[in-house]
Write a protein that holds these residues in place. Sequence first.
Motif, PDB file in Angstrom:
ATOM      1  N   GLY A  83       0.845  -1.186   0.000  1.00 40.11           N
ATOM      2  CA  GLY A  83       0.000   0.000   0.000  1.00 40.11           C
ATOM      3  C   GLY A  83       0.881   1.237   0.000  1.00 40.11           C
ATOM      4  N   ALA A  84       0.497   2.261  -0.757  1.00 39.21           N
ATOM      5  CA  ALA A  84       1.327   3.462  -0.835  1.00 39.21           C
ATOM      6  C   ALA A  84       0.488   4.654  -1.256  1.00 39.21           C
ATOM      7  N   VAL A  85       0.962   5.834  -0.882  1.00 38.21           N
ATOM      8  CA  VAL A  85       0.312   7.086  -1.282  1.00 38.21           C
ATOM      9  C   VAL A  85       1.400   8.118  -1.544  1.00 38.21           C
ATOM     10  N   ARG A  86       1.193   8.954  -2.549  1.00 42.80           N
ATOM     11  CA  ARG A  86       2.176   9.977  -2.912  1.00 42.80           C
ATOM     12  C   ARG A  86       1.928  11.237  -2.095  1.00 42.80           C
ATOM     13  N   VAL A  87       3.037  11.868  -1.683  1.00 41.40           N
ATOM     14  CA  VAL A  87       2.981  13.124  -0.939  1.00 41.40           C
ATOM     15  C   VAL A  87       3.921  14.108  -1.604  1.00 41.40           C
ATOM     16  N   VAL A  88       3.462  15.335  -1.815  1.00 34.56           N
ATOM     17  CA  VAL A  88       4.307  16.402  -2.344  1.00 34.56           C
ATOM     18  C   VAL A  88       4.391  17.486  -1.287  1.00 34.56           C
ATOM     19  N   GLY A  89       5.593  17.712  -0.768  1.00 32.34           N
ATOM     20  CA  GLY A  89       5.745  18.652   0.327  1.00 32.34           C
ATOM     21  C   GLY A  89       4.926  18.204   1.514  1.00 32.34           C
ATOM     22  N   VAL A 167      18.706  -7.587  -6.884  1.00 34.37           N
ATOM     23  CA  VAL A 167      19.136  -6.223  -6.574  1.00 34.37           C
ATOM     24  C   VAL A 167      18.670  -5.878  -5.161  1.00 34.37           C
ATOM     25  N   GLN A 168      19.224  -4.789  -4.621  1.00 31.94           N
ATOM     26  CA  GLN A 168      18.849  -4.298  -3.307  1.00 31.94           C
ATOM     27  C   GLN A 168      18.224  -2.909  -3.444  1.00 31.94           C
ATOM     28  N   LEU A 169      17.398  -2.546  -2.489  1.00 36.54           N
ATOM     29  CA  LEU A 169      16.770  -1.227  -2.486  1.00 36.54           C
ATOM     30  C   LEU A 169      17.814  -0.158  -2.186  1.00 36.54           C
ATOM     31  N   THR A 170      17.872   0.876  -3.024  1.00 42.87           N
ATOM     32  CA  THR A 170      18.804   1.976  -2.786  1.00 42.87           C
ATOM     33  C   THR A 170      18.091   3.316  -2.610  1.00 42.87           C
ATOM     34  N   HIS A 171      16.766   3.311  -2.648  1.00 46.34           N
ATOM     35  CA  HIS A 171      16.018   4.545  -2.408  1.00 46.34           C
ATOM     36  C   HIS A 171      16.271   5.036  -0.981  1.00 46.34           C
ATOM     37  N   ARG A 172      16.278   6.320  -0.817  1.00 51.08           N
ATOM     38  CA  ARG A 172      16.342   6.883   0.526  1.00 51.08           C
ATOM     39  C   ARG A 172      15.021   6.605   1.232  1.00 51.08           C
ATOM     40  N   VAL A 173      15.117   6.296   2.523  1.00 45.75           N
ATOM     41  CA  VAL A 173      13.930   5.978   3.313  1.00 45.75           C
ATOM     42  C   VAL A 173      13.928   6.833   4.572  1.00 45.75           C
ATOM     43  N   ILE A 174      12.835   7.533   4.801  1.00 42.79           N
ATOM     44  CA  ILE A 174      12.631   8.313   6.025  1.00 42.79           C
ATOM     45  C   ILE A 174      11.733   7.504   6.954  1.00 42.79           C
ATOM     46  N   ASP A 175      12.150   7.361   8.195  1.00 45.43           N
ATOM     47  CA  ASP A 175      11.410   6.558   9.169  1.00 45.43           C
ATOM     48  C   ASP A 175      10.676   7.496  10.137  1.00 45.43           C
ATOM     49  N   THR A 176       9.352   7.438  10.135  1.00 44.66           N
ATOM     50  CA  THR A 176       8.583   8.330  11.014  1.00 44.66           C
ATOM     51  C   THR A 176       8.785   7.986  12.487  1.00 44.66           C
ATOM     52  N   LYS A 218      -0.175  11.100   6.849  1.00 45.52           N
ATOM     53  CA  LYS A 218      -0.641  12.243   7.653  1.00 45.52           C
ATOM     54  C   LYS A 218       0.326  12.528   8.796  1.00 45.52           C
ATOM     55  N   LEU A 219       0.901  11.465   9.356  1.00 40.93           N
ATOM     56  CA  LEU A 219       1.885  11.642  10.420  1.00 40.93           C
ATOM     57  C   LEU A 219       3.144  12.310   9.873  1.00 40.93           C
ATOM     58  N   TRP A 220       3.598  11.891   8.697  1.00 40.67           N
ATOM     59  CA  TRP A 220       4.772  12.476   8.050  1.00 40.67           C
ATOM     60  C   TRP A 220       4.549  13.962   7.784  1.00 40.67           C
ATOM     61  N   VAL A 221       3.373  14.317   7.299  1.00 41.68           N
ATOM     62  CA  VAL A 221       3.056  15.722   7.040  1.00 41.68           C
ATOM     63  C   VAL A 221       3.054  16.519   8.345  1.00 41.68           C
ATOM     64  N   TYR A 223       4.794  15.838  11.046  1.00 41.53           N
ATOM     65  CA  TYR A 223       6.177  15.981  11.481  1.00 41.53           C
ATOM     66  C   TYR A 223       6.945  16.961  10.611  1.00 41.53           C
ATOM     67  N   MET A 224       6.616  17.016   9.327  1.00 40.53           N
ATOM     68  CA  MET A 224       7.306  17.944   8.443  1.00 40.53           C
ATOM     69  C   MET A 224       7.135  19.380   8.920  1.00 40.53           C
ATOM     70  N   SER A 225       5.950  19.704   9.387  1.00 36.51           N
ATOM     71  CA  SER A 225       5.704  21.044   9.914  1.00 36.51           C
ATOM     72  C   SER A 225       6.612  21.331  11.103  1.00 36.51           C
ATOM     73  N   GLU A 226       6.744  20.362  11.998  1.00 35.85           N
ATOM     74  CA  GLU A 226       7.605  20.529  13.169  1.00 35.85           C
ATOM     75  C   GLU A 226       9.070  20.612  12.766  1.00 35.85           C
ATOM     76  N   ILE A 227       9.455  19.794  11.795  1.00 34.92           N
ATOM     77  CA  ILE A 227      10.844  19.774  11.330  1.00 34.92           C
ATOM     78  C   ILE A 227      11.242  21.143  10.779  1.00 34.92           C
TER      79      ILE A 227
END
Length: 245
Positions: A83-89, A167-176, A218-221, A223-227
Amino acid sequence: MKEPVRGGGGFWSVFRQGGMPSAIASVLGAPTAQQMAFIRSLAREQRRSEAMRTPLERLETVVFDLETTGFSPQHGDEILSFGAVRVVGDTVMEKEQFYTLVKPTVPVPEHISELTGITQEMSNDAPALIDGLHDFMSFVGGRVLVAHASSHDKAFLNAALWKTSKVQLTHRVIDTMMLAKWLDPQPGSYTLDDLLLSNDIPVTVRHHALEDAKMTAKLWVCYMSEIMKRGVTNLADLYNHLSHA
């Protein structure tokens, strides 16, 4: 439970240009050279410097979650759903979602069915892992990934990528979870349920890959405000702060 909605239509329209032999192989569940090459191209180095410098308010991320047959891919557990959802900013793109079940090669434990609602019958009718993984990687593209307690999801993604395409995953991953510990380093629980509650985010359906991804977005968004209030402007700044937390 929702019926599987598969994303990545753009990929499939391109992939079908491979001709009838590739289409037949896909139906039979056999990885083709085109499929493996596609996964490898998206799993290769995605740590581009421009992503590190992109202002957080413009950063494109994909928040994702997996449901699995257990907790250890090293001991044979496998992915059940993406499951996934796109977030911009700081904007969750509600209409840009991805969800699919995939068919594991191991039985679905009864307690996992009770937890996730995914039954053996549902899994039997699901697409093969390589098909679901292709569609998921197509949806992700080169975007930064976000997940809660990401080590679990990364381990399963890496196992799936290696199994299908070596292959291995090389994408950057942010952990909430890491963000929560940095923003509020107090003793206590950092489970998704507790963090949703403490941030006044309504809980919809837990242990459903898409619903968990949407709540984590929603949690990432949040936290982004706090960051950004702390003067963090891009990923380079964020990683620097997290490394010293």
